[in-house]
Design an enzyme around this catalytic site. Structure first.
Site, PDB file in Angstrom:
ATOM      1  N   GLU A 109     -33.913  27.246   7.391  1.00  0.00           N
ATOM      2  CA  GLU A 109     -34.503  25.962   7.036  1.00  0.00           C
ATOM      3  C   GLU A 109     -35.959  25.800   7.463  1.00  0.00           C
ATOM      4  OE1 GLU A 109     -33.332  23.687   5.161  1.00  0.00           O
ATOM      5  OE2 GLU A 109     -31.227  24.257   4.963  1.00  0.00           O
ATOM      6  N   SER A 390      -3.558  -0.821 -30.695  1.00  0.00           N
ATOM      7  CA  SER A 390      -4.186  -1.714 -31.666  1.00  0.00           C
ATOM      8  C   SER A 390      -5.351  -2.525 -31.113  1.00  0.00           C
ATOM      9  CB  SER A 390      -3.135  -2.665 -32.244  1.00  0.00           C
ATOM     10  OG  SER A 390      -2.246  -1.952 -33.078  1.00  0.00           O
TER      11      SER A 390
END
Length: 771
Positions: A109, A390
């Site tokens: 890092e 529906s």
């Protein structure tokens, strides 16, 4: 003259060259001086800007560096409803952290960690050069470990916040930290704060989660795996992406060898270790983001997903303000879990529901499960793997017909025998009967399937798909006619889509988060910009018809009716495919039941059914298909108590006509020439339409009255027709009663349900007789 002095020409040429050289040198000096001056100016201006930005940097304290920085979630009244990140983090002090881990982190890092003072100019220059050569203009790549710690402690990690101002403040705070704390303390803060995937924070906690032991007992390979994960915890998850995790681990091992933390031989040996070596087979679930209040579980899960989609890290100490109406949410939870009046038959039957504000798109309540102890589990309110039945008709069939074909509400449609083009597949209605030529209004109120599909044929699937797309719906596979009576969408999508009917045709994308405040007190507001997706006339006319679904005696949604409240809505029930009956299921057995309704203030969509509908007994009876309607009714009654109760106002370009107490509407410019292309019907006069509809309505009412008088012969004929049609349960109260009476005779047939895979649901629409 040149003949008298032959050297004169050469001297002149030399002088000219010297003059040119002098001018060139002067120009170079000017460029260099100008360039240096420009660079100096940039440095001065940059320094001024840097100091201005730095002066507004937030305060950073030991508490913010060492704490878990929990994120607070608020409801729409500003009350804290949950805290994220307050648990599941075992803090480890510097003297307990193995030097092997510290070296691994520094190696990969920030190799110059022990040499810089919080900001590393050499690292920045290298990262900048890399960004330029790679074509990237962002400011990433030059951050030191100290700067990363600052970002984790006081800043948002959202991509939108990666600005020069933020980087300047980050650098300034990093310099301050380095003057206040030792390198070992800074490493301690970082190791305890980083996110490690799977809702785990801190490397000590991650060591226990992934390997079941503390950091001090990890091998070099395991240490390297953990050291490399913070860069992308999800991408380097060894359970999900072992190949990527291995590549990252080996990258860390190479960096450690290059840094001198381990030998090349140690690195080579560690690389030979399987990435899954030592991993816990069934890691203990993290309690991070756990919630005591079960009733907000599904809503909170969706908030977290929305938060991450916006680029925020939930461990960043954020204040997240949501649209949650806590009172409405509690009521919805009680209806699903505790209210006996709803009528759930068992604890296995499930529910998904979403409540939306039609005027803004704000999601006010959401429930995605019932009777479960799994926190942040499956949220059925946002799942899209169940057919909506529906409830699709207003969205895909009739809404587009009014919008694109200018249909009036009294448009004649045909409920006559129908076969899908190019197939031998027939479509029937829930009662196995045909009503002939009726109005579109009547067809929708009674939820007749065939008129809906004929209407969709006239509209065209392409235009209907465009209409759905404007309502926030996209589909991986092309839609077909069968989808006109069933769409694979979520309750969140459907509530938002119906909201456009409620809101004069204006659609708002649903959203849960209204504001995020970062630790440095920067506020980010969120809203959903409305778009006019249909004309106000279309929205009004659809609403006028959908009112009848609930307030007319022949409507399919009478169980949801609330006296005195201006509302509209639609039922949706899906049937099992014909090939799953085989004597095992009663003919009225339904797979899913929906109800979606709205007022001007709220839109609520409710789904009910079973997670495994093909398992024995996991079907809905006729009476149980009303449960979705009752949830809607009781929730809408509750939340509407202190709200205005206003009817929708008819747009000026819509004309109302009445006949026999029935109000119908048409848009200006409607021509009776427009009609049903499938049958060649060319429309007709209003009087003929209304007379036909009136007669049909009388016949229906007569039949209904006969049903209520328990005419056994008529009921027997109706049930036989339903069985032969393979129809679904009729939501009408009279039909429900009859079907429920037959339930006991057929219960034994439901004990050997076909164990077909749930994926078969995607093909159900062809044979479903949805209601």
């Amino acid at each position: 003259m040149s003949q008298n002095n032959p050297n004169l020409g050469s001297r002149v040429q030399r002088n000219q060259k010297q003059h040119k050289s002098s001018k060139h040198a002067t120009w170079i000096k000017k460029v260099i001086v100008g360039g240096l001056g420009f660079i100096s100016l940039l440095i001065v201006l940059g320094s001024i800007v840097f100091m201005i930005f730095a002066s507004s940097a937030p305060e950073i304290s030991y508490q913010s560096l060492s704490s878990d920085n929990s994120t607070k979630i608020y409801d729409n009244s500003g009350h804290v409803i949950s805290r994220l990140g307050v648990q599941d983090r075992d803090y480890i002090k510097s003297d307990k952290i193995p030097s092997q881990l510290k070296n691994a982190i520094v190696s990969i890092e920030d190799r110059r960690f022990y040499k810089h003072h919080g900001v590393d100019p050499i690292r920045i220059m290298g990262a900048s050069l890399s960004n330029i050569t790679s074509g990237s203009l962002n400011l990433q790549g030059g951050s030191t470990l100290t700067q990363q710690l600052v970002k984790l402690s006081v800043f948002s990690t959202a991509a939108s916040d990666r600005t020069f101002k933020r980087k300047a403040q980050e650098a300034w705070l990093a310099l301050k930290i380095e003057r206040t704390y030792s390198k070992q303390q800074i490493l301690e803060f970082y190791i305890n704060k980083v996110y490690m995937g799977n809702n785990v924070y801190g490397m000590e906690t991650a060591s226990e989660y992934y390997f079941g032991k503390s950091l001090s007992k990890l091998s070099i390979a395991q240490t390297a795996l953990l050291a490399g994960m913070p860069q992308s915890p999800s991408y380097y998850n060894p359970y999900v992406y072992p190949q990527y995790a291995k590549e990252r681990r080996n990258e860390v091992l190479n960096a450690m060898a290059s840094y001198g933390a381990i030998t090349q031989k140690q690195a080579a040996d560690a690389k030979k270790t399987s990435i899954k070596s030592g991993l816990v087979k069934n890691p203990k679930s993290s309690s991070f983001e756990s919630v005591k209040e079960k009733y907000i579980d599904s809503y909170l899960k969706q908030v977290i997903q929305e938060l991450k989609a916006k680029g925020y890290n939930t461990q960043s100490g954020l204040k997240v303000y949501t649209n949650l109406d806590l009172s409405a949410q509690k009521k919805l939870y009680d209806l699903a879990n505790n209210d006996a009046s709803v009528g759930f038959p068992n604890n296995t039957m499930q529910v998904g529901a979403t409540l939306v504000n039609p005027k803004t798109g704000a999601v006010n309540a959401m429930i995605g499960s019932r009777k479960t102890d799994i926190q942040l589990g499956l949220n059925r309110a946002v799942q899209t793997d169940r057919s909506s039945g529906s409830t699709a008709k207003p969205l895909m069939d009739y809404g587009p017909a009014i919008e694109y074909l200018n249909y009036p509400t009294y448009q004649l449609v045909h409920d006559t025998p129908y076969t899908y083009a190019g197939t031998s597949t027939t479509l029937k209605d829930f009662d196995g009967k045909y009503e002939g030529t009726i109005s579109m209004h009547k067809a929708l109120v009674e939820s007749r399937n065939i008129p809906a599909i004929r209407t969709l044929e006239n509209v065209g699937v392409s235009k209907a798909t465009d209409f759905l797309s404007s309502l926030g719906m996209s589909f991986s596979d092309p839609l077909s006619l069968q989808n006109g009576i069933g769409l694979y969408i979520s309750t969140e999508q459907e509530a938002a889509a119906y909201s456009a009917f409620a809101n004069n045709g204006v659609y708002h994308k649903p959203y849960l988060i209204s504001k995020v405040v970062t630790p440095d007190n920067e506020s980010h507001d969120f809203s959903s910009e409305g778009s006019q997706v249909m004309s106000p006339a279309t929205a009004f006319m659809m609403t006028s018809m959908l009112k009848g679904v609930m307030n007319q005696s022949n409507g399919s949604g009478t169980a949801a009716y609330i006296p005195g409240l201006y509302q509209a809505g639609k039922t949706g029930t899906t049937q099992y495919p014909d090939n799953t009956y085989n004597g095992y299921l009663p003919a009225y057995a339904a797979m899913d039941s929906w109800f979606t309704g709205y007022t001007q203030n709220y839109a609520l969509s409710v789904w009910t059914g079973y997670d495994h509908p093909y398992q024995t007994g996991n079907y809905l009876t006729a009476a149980q298909t009303d449960i979705a309607q009752r949830i809607y009714k009781y929730e809408m009654q509750y939340i509407s108590q202190n709200q205005t109760n206003s009817d929708w106002v008819k747009p000026s370009n819509v004309t109302a006509v009445k006949s026999g107490g029935q109000t119908e509407y048409y848009k200006d410019g409607y021509s009776s020439i427009q009609g049903d292309k499938t049958t060649g019907y060319a429309g007709g006069s209003l009087s003929s339409v209304l007379d036909s509809t009136k007669k049909q309505t009388k016949d229906t009412k007569s039949n209904k009255s006969s049903d209520d008088d328990d005419d056994k012969d008529s009921q027997k004929d109706k049930n036989e027709a339903k069985k032969s049609a393979g129809s679904n349960g009729n939501n009408n109260n009279d039909s429900n009663k009859n079907q429920q009476n037959n339930q006991n005779q057929n219960n034994n047939n439901g004990n050997n349900t076909n164990n077909a895979n749930n994926n078969n649901q995607q093909n159900n629409n062809v044979n479903n007789n949805n209601h």
